[in-house]
Design a protein around this motif. Sequence first.
Motif, PDB file in Angstrom:
ATOM      1  N   ALA A 102       0.821  -1.211   0.000  1.00  0.00           N
ATOM      2  CA  ALA A 102       0.000   0.000   0.000  1.00  0.00           C
ATOM      3  C   ALA A 102       0.856   1.262   0.000  1.00  0.00           C
ATOM      4  O   ALA A 102       0.659   2.171  -0.812  1.00  0.00           O
ATOM      5  N   SER A 103       1.818   1.325   0.906  1.00  0.00           N
ATOM      6  CA  SER A 103       2.635   2.538   1.042  1.00  0.00           C
ATOM      7  C   SER A 103       3.881   2.520   0.166  1.00  0.00           C
ATOM      8  O   SER A 103       4.578   3.535   0.066  1.00  0.00           O
ATOM      9  N   GLN A 104       4.195   1.347  -0.414  1.00  0.00           N
ATOM     10  CA  GLN A 104       5.376   1.197  -1.270  1.00  0.00           C
ATOM     11  C   GLN A 104       6.660   1.500  -0.493  1.00  0.00           C
ATOM     12  O   GLN A 104       7.628   2.015  -1.032  1.00  0.00           O
ATOM     13  N   ALA A 105       6.651   1.158   0.798  1.00  0.00           N
ATOM     14  CA  ALA A 105       7.779   1.466   1.677  1.00  0.00           C
ATOM     15  C   ALA A 105       8.350   0.180   2.266  1.00  0.00           C
ATOM     16  O   ALA A 105       7.655  -0.842   2.385  1.00  0.00           O
ATOM     17  N   GLU A 106       9.607   0.236   2.652  1.00  0.00           N
ATOM     18  CA  GLU A 106      10.269  -0.879   3.327  1.00  0.00           C
ATOM     19  C   GLU A 106       9.824  -0.899   4.782  1.00  0.00           C
ATOM     20  O   GLU A 106       9.950   0.093   5.492  1.00  0.00           O
ATOM     21  N   VAL A 107       9.320  -2.065   5.238  1.00  0.00           N
ATOM     22  CA  VAL A 107       8.838  -2.165   6.619  1.00  0.00           C
ATOM     23  C   VAL A 107       9.770  -2.989   7.496  1.00  0.00           C
ATOM     24  O   VAL A 107       9.738  -2.864   8.713  1.00  0.00           O
ATOM     25  N   SER A 108      10.609  -3.844   6.907  1.00  0.00           N
ATOM     26  CA  SER A 108      11.561  -4.639   7.690  1.00  0.00           C
ATOM     27  C   SER A 108      12.813  -4.876   6.872  1.00  0.00           C
ATOM     28  O   SER A 108      12.757  -4.979   5.629  1.00  0.00           O
ATOM     29  N   ARG A 109      13.923  -4.989   7.588  1.00  0.00           N
ATOM     30  CA  ARG A 109      15.202  -5.294   6.945  1.00  0.00           C
ATOM     31  C   ARG A 109      15.986  -6.222   7.860  1.00  0.00           C
ATOM     32  O   ARG A 109      16.128  -5.965   9.058  1.00  0.00           O
ATOM     33  N   PHE A 110      16.521  -7.301   7.268  1.00  0.00           N
ATOM     34  CA  PHE A 110      17.279  -8.296   8.031  1.00  0.00           C
ATOM     35  C   PHE A 110      18.690  -8.367   7.459  1.00  0.00           C
ATOM     36  O   PHE A 110      18.876  -8.537   6.247  1.00  0.00           O
ATOM     37  N   ASP A 111      19.696  -8.243   8.350  1.00  0.00           N
ATOM     38  CA  ASP A 111      21.092  -8.138   7.928  1.00  0.00           C
ATOM     39  C   ASP A 111      21.968  -9.277   8.442  1.00  0.00           C
ATOM     40  O   ASP A 111      23.168  -9.104   8.612  1.00  0.00           O
ATOM     41  N   GLY A 112      21.405 -10.450   8.675  1.00  0.00           N
ATOM     42  CA  GLY A 112      22.184 -11.524   9.288  1.00  0.00           C
ATOM     43  C   GLY A 112      23.143 -12.244   8.368  1.00  0.00           C
ATOM     44  O   GLY A 112      24.144 -12.798   8.820  1.00  0.00           O
ATOM     45  N   HIS A 113      22.906 -12.254   7.059  1.00  0.00           N
ATOM     46  CA  HIS A 113      23.768 -12.998   6.140  1.00  0.00           C
ATOM     47  C   HIS A 113      25.054 -12.237   5.850  1.00  0.00           C
ATOM     48  O   HIS A 113      25.083 -11.000   5.860  1.00  0.00           O
ATOM     49  N   SER A 114      26.109 -13.002   5.532  1.00  0.00           N
ATOM     50  CA  SER A 114      27.406 -12.392   5.236  1.00  0.00           C
ATOM     51  C   SER A 114      27.849 -12.637   3.797  1.00  0.00           C
ATOM     52  O   SER A 114      28.998 -12.364   3.454  1.00  0.00           O
ATOM     53  N   ASP A 115      26.961 -13.152   2.954  1.00  0.00           N
ATOM     54  CA  ASP A 115      27.281 -13.375   1.545  1.00  0.00           C
ATOM     55  C   ASP A 115      25.992 -13.284   0.740  1.00  0.00           C
ATOM     56  O   ASP A 115      24.915 -13.042   1.289  1.00  0.00           O
ATOM     57  N   TYR A 116      26.096 -13.511  -0.588  1.00  0.00           N
ATOM     58  CA  TYR A 116      24.942 -13.381  -1.463  1.00  0.00           C
ATOM     59  C   TYR A 116      23.765 -14.227  -0.971  1.00  0.00           C
ATOM     60  O   TYR A 116      23.924 -15.405  -0.657  1.00  0.00           O
ATOM     61  N   VAL A 117      22.582 -13.636  -0.969  1.00  0.00           N
ATOM     62  CA  VAL A 117      21.359 -14.361  -0.622  1.00  0.00           C
ATOM     63  C   VAL A 117      20.687 -14.754  -1.929  1.00  0.00           C
ATOM     64  O   VAL A 117      20.205 -13.904  -2.671  1.00  0.00           O
ATOM     65  N   ARG A 118      20.651 -16.060  -2.210  1.00  0.00           N
ATOM     66  CA  ARG A 118      20.193 -16.531  -3.517  1.00  0.00           C
ATOM     67  C   ARG A 118      18.924 -17.389  -3.458  1.00  0.00           C
ATOM     68  O   ARG A 118      18.442 -17.827  -4.501  1.00  0.00           O
ATOM     69  N   SER A 119      18.370 -17.637  -2.280  1.00  0.00           N
ATOM     70  CA  SER A 119      17.173 -18.477  -2.194  1.00  0.00           C
ATOM     71  C   SER A 119      16.346 -18.076  -0.990  1.00  0.00           C
ATOM     72  O   SER A 119      16.848 -17.491  -0.028  1.00  0.00           O
ATOM     73  N   GLY A 120      15.062 -18.401  -1.059  1.00  0.00           N
ATOM     74  CA  GLY A 120      14.168 -18.071   0.043  1.00  0.00           C
ATOM     75  C   GLY A 120      12.811 -18.703  -0.160  1.00  0.00           C
ATOM     76  O   GLY A 120      12.435 -19.095  -1.264  1.00  0.00           O
ATOM     77  N   CYS A 121      12.044 -18.805   0.918  1.00  0.00           N
ATOM     78  CA  CYS A 121      10.699 -19.370   0.844  1.00  0.00           C
ATOM     79  C   CYS A 121       9.886 -18.871   2.020  1.00  0.00           C
ATOM     80  O   CYS A 121      10.433 -18.403   3.035  1.00  0.00           O
ATOM     81  N   VAL A 122       8.579 -18.962   1.902  1.00  0.00           N
ATOM     82  CA  VAL A 122       7.660 -18.643   2.994  1.00  0.00           C
ATOM     83  C   VAL A 122       7.374 -19.936   3.736  1.00  0.00           C
ATOM     84  O   VAL A 122       6.878 -20.908   3.143  1.00  0.00           O
ATOM     85  N   VAL A 123       7.694 -19.986   5.013  1.00  0.00           N
ATOM     86  CA  VAL A 123       7.492 -21.189   5.821  1.00  0.00           C
ATOM     87  C   VAL A 123       6.060 -21.257   6.324  1.00  0.00           C
ATOM     88  O   VAL A 123       5.387 -22.276   6.221  1.00  0.00           O
ATOM     89  N   SER A 124       5.582 -20.158   6.884  1.00  0.00           N
ATOM     90  CA  SER A 124       4.212 -20.068   7.376  1.00  0.00           C
ATOM     91  C   SER A 124       3.873 -18.589   7.493  1.00  0.00           C
ATOM     92  O   SER A 124       4.680 -17.719   7.120  1.00  0.00           O
ATOM     93  N   ALA A 125       2.682 -18.280   7.985  1.00  0.00           N
ATOM     94  CA  ALA A 125       2.275 -16.889   8.129  1.00  0.00           C
ATOM     95  C   ALA A 125       3.225 -16.170   9.091  1.00  0.00           C
ATOM     96  O   ALA A 125       3.325 -16.531  10.257  1.00  0.00           O
ATOM     97  N   GLY A 126       3.944 -15.169   8.580  1.00  0.00           N
ATOM     98  CA  GLY A 126       4.856 -14.390   9.416  1.00  0.00           C
ATOM     99  C   GLY A 126       6.232 -14.984   9.579  1.00  0.00           C
ATOM    100  O   GLY A 126       7.079 -14.390  10.259  1.00  0.00           O
ATOM    101  N   VAL A 127       6.522 -16.134   8.973  1.00  0.00           N
ATOM    102  CA  VAL A 127       7.842 -16.769   9.111  1.00  0.00           C
ATOM    103  C   VAL A 127       8.370 -17.080   7.705  1.00  0.00           C
ATOM    104  O   VAL A 127       7.679 -17.696   6.901  1.00  0.00           O
ATOM    105  N   VAL A 128       9.611 -16.646   7.432  1.00  0.00           N
ATOM    106  CA  VAL A 128      10.255 -16.909   6.148  1.00  0.00           C
ATOM    107  C   VAL A 128      11.642 -17.470   6.404  1.00  0.00           C
ATOM    108  O   VAL A 128      12.217 -17.299   7.495  1.00  0.00           O
ATOM    109  N   ALA A 129      12.191 -18.129   5.396  1.00  0.00           N
ATOM    110  CA  ALA A 129      13.550 -18.682   5.486  1.00  0.00           C
ATOM    111  C   ALA A 129      14.325 -18.260   4.246  1.00  0.00           C
ATOM    112  O   ALA A 129      13.781 -18.242   3.141  1.00  0.00           O
ATOM    113  N   THR A 130      15.591 -17.901   4.418  1.00  0.00           N
ATOM    114  CA  THR A 130      16.449 -17.497   3.309  1.00  0.00           C
ATOM    115  C   THR A 130      17.777 -18.239   3.400  1.00  0.00           C
ATOM    116  O   THR A 130      18.292 -18.499   4.485  1.00  0.00           O
TER     117      THR A 130
END
Length: 499
Positions: free
Chosen positions: A151-179
Motif C-alpha cells: 500500500a505505502s510502497q515502503a520498506e517495513v523490515s530489513r534483516f542483515d544476518g547474512h554475510s554473503d549473497y542471498v540466492r534463495s528463500g521461501c515462505v514457511v508459514s504466516a509471518g515466518v520466512v527462510a532465506t
Amino acid sequence: MEYKPIGAAKRTRTARRGLPESAYWKRFASPVLVKEHGMVTWMEFSPTQPHDLLVTAAMRVQLYGARTGQVRRTFGRFTATARSGSFRSDGRLIVAGDDANSVVVLDARSRTVLRSFRGHSDPVHVTRFLPDRAHVLSASDDRTVRVWDMASQAEVSRFDGHSDYVRSGCVVSAGVVATGAYDRTVRVWDVRAARSVATIAIEDPVEAVTALAGGGAVAVAGGPGVHVHDLVMGGRRVATLGNHEKTVTSLCMDGARLLAGSLDHHVKIYDMQAMRLVHSSTYPAPVLSVALSPDATRLAVGMTSGVFSLRTRRTPPNASSESATRDLLPPPPLPAADLRIEQRRRKGLADYDRLLRKFHHARALDAVLANNRTGMTVVALLQELAHRGALVSALAGRDELSLDPIVRFLVKFIDHPRYTPVLVDVADALLDIYADLLLQSDRIAALFVRLRSKVRVELRVQQEMQMLLGSVDMLMAASRVAHAPAAAASDDDAAAMPQ
C-alpha cells in the motif's frame, strides 16, 4: 508384406521389483521443449485454474498457457536480467526482481507495473508475496532480506544476518520466512518480530530452500546434497538425501514428495515420509529450475541451455458407460457342443516402429531416444537403419538439441561389449558428418571429448588384458615344461619295476 516390429534380442535377467510410485512419475511423458532467450532460472505455475506457467529467463518474464503451451503474455519491462517471477496466492499479481537492483509488482492480466520497490544495492534474486497478500519479500546479493508494504510502497523490515549473497528463500508459514545464502547458512526470520529465530549451518553454499508440508521443516539444497532440518527442534538436521553427483540448484514440493533438480542433468523425486528416492528423470542439459502444477498434471524443468521442458501426465482413459454396462451383464449360456474362442487383443506398434514403417528414419531415431528406452532397443533400431542404408540420412541435418541425446547415448554405451560394434559405426558416421561443425557448439564438442576419453580408457583396458593373457600363457607354458621331466621320470620308474 506385413511390417515386422523391431525386436531386440532378449536375455535372462534377475527379477527386480519396481517402485509402484515410479510408474506414476513415468506418466509425465511427451515433453514439449521450448527455447527461451537465456537460461531459465525460475519457473512457477499459477495457483489458480488453469495453472498457467510463469517462466523467468533473460530480461523478461513470460506467461505460457497451460493447455496450449504457447506464450500468452510477455512482461518485458526490465532493464537487466529478470529474476524469480512469482505469483500472488490469488494469481492476479506477479512480483519479480532483476539485476538492476529493483523489485516490481505487475498485473498478471494487463502487464501494468503497479509497484516498484527500490532500496537494494545489488541484484535481487528472490521475490515472494507473503501470505497476507499485502507485503512482498525480497533478498539480494547485497546480503539483506527486506519486506515491503504494497500500500505505502515502503520498506517495513530489513534483516542483515547474512554475510554473503542471498540466492534463495521461501515462505514457511504466516509471518515466518527462510532465506539461504552463499555464507553456507539458512536463516529463519520472524517477520512480525523483525528478528532471526533460527540459524542452520550446512557444508556448502545454499542454492535453494523450500518448506515441507506443514511448515515444521525445511529442505535445503547445498552442493550435491539435500538436507532436511526440523524447525521445531531448533533447526536440527534429520536427514540428508545425497543421490546427486553435482550441485542441486532447485527444489519443489508436491505434498509428501520433494523434487530436486541438479547440474548433473537429473530431476529426482523423494518420498519425504520414508526419506528415500522413488524416481529419477534425465534431461539434455544442467537443470536450474523445477516446477509442478498444483493439480500435479504438468511438470516443468528449466535448463542452462535456455530450453525448458513441459511434460503432461497421461491419465488412463475411462471406460465408456456402454462397455461398463456390458461387462456387468452375465454372458449368455453356450450350447454344450459349442466352444468358446478367446479373443486376444493385438498389440499395437511402438511409436518408433510406426515411424520406421513410414520410412521416417530421423524421427524414429528421435522417438526411440526420447522416452528412456533400453539400450538394447536403441541399438536394435540403429542396426535396422544401417541394414536399410539409412543411418547417415537419419543422423544428418541435426541441430544441437537433437544431436545431444545421440552423442550422450554413445558416451554411455560405447564400451558395452554387446553394443560396441554398432556404436563404433555410428560414431564414425557422426564424425564424418559433423567434424567441421564441432567448434560451433561447446556442448557437443564437450560430449565428443568425453567420448574420446572413454574410448581411450577402453583401449587401454583391452591392451592391459591382452598383456595379462600373454603373461598367463607364458606361465602355463613354463608350468607344462617344468612338469614334463617329472612325468617322464615317473614313466621310466614304472617301466623299471619288476612285473
